[in-house]
Design a protein around this motif. Structure first.
Motif, mmCIF file in Angstrom:
data_model
loop_
_atom_site.group_PDB
_atom_site.id
_atom_site.type_symbol
_atom_site.label_atom_id
_atom_site.label_comp_id
_atom_site.label_asym_id
_atom_site.label_seq_id
_atom_site.Cartn_x
_atom_site.Cartn_y
_atom_site.Cartn_z
ATOM 1 N N GLY A 63 -9.808 7.164 40.073
ATOM 2 C CA GLY A 63 -9.907 7.425 41.534
ATOM 3 C C GLY A 63 -10.797 6.329 42.183
ATOM 4 N N THR A 69 -5.757 10.360 50.565
ATOM 5 C CA THR A 69 -5.228 11.667 50.233
ATOM 6 C C THR A 69 -3.837 11.903 50.555
ATOM 7 N N ASP A 71 -0.251 11.855 50.121
ATOM 8 C CA ASP A 71 0.431 10.763 49.190
ATOM 9 C C ASP A 71 1.468 9.671 49.469
ATOM 10 N N LYS A 77 -0.706 7.587 42.092
ATOM 11 C CA LYS A 77 -0.287 8.971 41.769
ATOM 12 C C LYS A 77 -1.361 9.744 40.862
ATOM 13 N N LYS A 78 -1.723 10.764 41.204
ATOM 14 C CA LYS A 78 -2.796 11.543 40.443
ATOM 15 C C LYS A 78 -1.788 12.247 39.201
ATOM 16 N N GLY A 82 -6.246 14.436 35.925
ATOM 17 C CA GLY A 82 -7.016 13.847 36.957
ATOM 18 C C GLY A 82 -7.417 12.443 37.284
ATOM 19 N N THR A 83 -6.675 11.540 36.247
ATOM 20 C CA THR A 83 -6.709 10.131 36.437
ATOM 21 C C THR A 83 -5.700 9.663 37.482
ATOM 22 N N TYR A 84 -5.625 8.304 37.887
ATOM 23 C CA TYR A 84 -4.614 7.855 38.789
ATOM 24 C C TYR A 84 -3.921 6.621 37.888
#
Length: 167
Positions: A63, A69, A71, A77-78, A82-84
């Motif tokens: 993040g 926030t 999209d 993309k998340k 919880g990682t991107y």
């Protein structure tokens, strides 16, 4: 910026010209709350278009405060954990390399606007003309490297080629 835009729009109207095309580029994060205000300001001034752009960040996996926030404005993309991850498909092509080289203030030629620090210097216009640079060893090698695998080039691995970044 606002005074300059107003002046350009004023002269466009006075000269009854369609050029230059005037647009505002707006980096969405950390200004998401101002999207509607920018649209309103652009309409009041009379600019041709407002482009909402996502920021490019290199440390996005955990993040980053620059990831929108909303999209549709994010190039990331998340994931479920919880990682991107970057949204683009990482195909080994790039229109910028062939159509959008950048010349720095001091005459250096770099592949595109994603080389913000001019780390991939493909030539120097103080020493050679652009046509010669276009065919030099550095330029040819960079294009070949990109076609073989752009994920191995730092500025190419996280660029917006293949990803919608303009809202």
């Amino acid at each position: 910026m606002i005074a300059g835009a107003k002046n350009i729009v004023k002269w466009k109207k006075e000269l009854n010209s369609k050029k230059p095309f005037v647009f505002f580029q707006f980096v969405v994060k950390p200004n998401e709350h101002q999207i509607e205000d920018v649209k309103k300001l652009a309409a009041e001034i009379g600019v041709d278009e407002v482009r909402f752009k996502t920021a490019q960040v290199y440390d996005y996996e955990e993040g980053n405060r620059l990831i929108p926030t909303i999209d549709k404005y994010s190039r990331y993309k998340k994931n479920e954990d919880g990682t991107y991850a970057i949204k683009n498909k990482m195909e080994n092509h790039c229109w910028r390399l062939w159509h959008s080289p950048v010349i720095t203030w001091d005459g250096l030629v770099v592949p595109c606007c994603f080389d913000k620090d001019a780390t991939h210097r493909l030539g120097d216009l103080k020493q050679s003309d652009f046509k010669t640079l276009w065919h030099n060893e550095q330029y040819v090698n960079f294009r070949t490297q990109l076609i073989k695998g752009r994920k191995h080039i730092d500025i190419c691995a996280n660029c917006s080629e293949g990803t919608q970044v303009w809202g």
